[in-house]
Design a protein around this motif. Sequence first.
Motif, short mmCIF file in Angstrom:
data_model
loop_
_atom_site.label_atom_id
_atom_site.label_comp_id
_atom_site.label_asym_id
_atom_site.label_seq_id
_atom_site.Cartn_x
_atom_site.Cartn_y
_atom_site.Cartn_z
N ARG A 1 -33.57 1.74 -11.91
CA ARG A 1 -32.81 1.44 -10.71
C ARG A 1 -31.65 0.51 -10.99
O ARG A 1 -31.39 -0.43 -10.27
N ASP B 1 -29.31 1.71 -3.18
CA ASP B 1 -28.64 3.00 -3.38
C ASP B 1 -27.43 2.90 -4.30
O ASP B 1 -26.75 3.89 -4.54
N TYR C 1 -32.81 -0.71 1.19
CA TYR C 1 -33.75 -0.07 2.11
C TYR C 1 -35.12 -0.71 1.94
O TYR C 1 -35.57 -0.99 0.82
N TRP D 1 -34.82 6.32 -4.36
CA TRP D 1 -33.46 6.81 -4.17
C TRP D 1 -33.19 7.87 -5.24
O TRP D 1 -33.40 7.64 -6.43
N LYS E 1 -30.49 9.75 -7.18
CA LYS E 1 -29.06 9.67 -7.51
C LYS E 1 -28.39 11.03 -7.54
O LYS E 1 -27.17 11.12 -7.40
N ASN F 1 -27.89 11.61 -3.80
CA ASN F 1 -27.58 10.38 -3.06
C ASN F 1 -28.34 10.31 -1.75
O ASN F 1 -27.77 10.10 -0.68
N LEU G 1 -32.28 9.16 0.25
CA LEU G 1 -33.50 8.36 0.26
C LEU G 1 -34.70 9.27 0.50
O LEU G 1 -34.66 10.17 1.35
#
Length: 442
Positions: free
Chosen positions: A26, A173, A179, A243, A245, A248, A250
């Motif tokens: 992350r 994100d 979040y 998340w 990638k 993009n 959640l």
Amino acid sequence: RNGTFVVAGVLVLGAVVIISGFSSGRIAAATKPSEPAAAAVKCDTGNGGITLPAGFCATVFADSEGLARSMAVAANGDVFVAIQSPRRAGVPGGVLVLRDADKDGHAEKQERFGPNSGGGIAMNGRSLYLDVKTVILRYNIPDGAMQPSGPPDTIVSGIPQGGNHVSREVVLDGKGNLYLNVGSATNSCQEKDRANGSKGVDPCVELETRAGIWKFSDTQVNQKFSTAARYVTGIRNAVGLSWNKKDNSLYATQHGRDQLLENWPALYDATKSAENPAEEFVKADAGSDFGWPYCYYDNDLKHLVMAPEYGGNAKDIGRCSTKKLPLAAFPGHWAPNASTFYSGTVFPAKYRDGAFIAFHGSWNRQQHMQAGYRVAFVPSKNGKFDGTYETFASDFAGAGPTDLDKGPYRPTGLTTSADGALLISDDKAGRIWKVFYNGSAK
């Protein structure tokens, strides 16, 4: 399995050498790992007590470290682990920092800092975010350091506590947003929680501050928790946030409610109550409503039905027709505590588009055998999930016990390490596995 060697970013199979990229879990896209070439890794005999698919093996990266929950990975490969509370005397909580300087798959150096965590942790560059029950803290971690440079900032305060669900996850994100899940205080928002025949509160006032996902800035300090920041609603306990990638977006898991049989014996038998409601894997778009407490997903009927607390009869859809469906549904009470999208390039291609989910394991399947206690993989193709899943790692509770809850381990956290391995944490014995790919499957 143990005769093949994995090098960070390099897979050696006899005379064939495959060079692959690195992944930083992350860490923001602009942050690139800078690890030196690693020494050869020989996986542990028996993979540290778990079973993996052919072509994979594991080391025990760390052990007996307390109630290990979520993990985050720094650019240099250091692993930061949220320790929810100590499991044994003399083992502190807070943040555990693990370093494998000789790259042998075992962390030989560790440090600790911070207060006991609520379970959530995330990292973006040098900023480390830690869930500490009612607040989210942000520490500055200098490049290559194992300790923060000073006291933390408070990013969010006033987060509700107490009730059935107090563990959380924190996800970034990479675009300035944080979040946070807040689980429900009750099982199904009854007038009397978990009581036989007790009706549901309608509307369920818990939804104003619980049972959903909240969105905040990851840079602004001293934000206050509020209904206005709610991003998603109707998830009883979305502790498995992640998340993706690639699109993009959640994603989250849903812990289904308990005690259908105990509270509503006229509608459910032991088998129905053991296998339902489904545990769910969902795409958590802004404004999504997944139905709790009014609805649940029935594994047998393959659709949402109204909860008995709200007039449901175990089959009618009713008010649930407008609620969002899961991407994948799992047997009841498996307890999905983490999800992650593999961000490395070392695993075979099939694993680079789907999600891993850690199932903490059940306690309430009546006379049926407890279940879960595994890491599953949910495949997707071109970003589309077909609802299937497969077991990736198993035997955390031991091979063949009748009471799995008494087994040695319960998988809880997941992330990709800087060299493309998969890290799995356990919050029972405090073990952390590092899973390598050392096969030739494609």
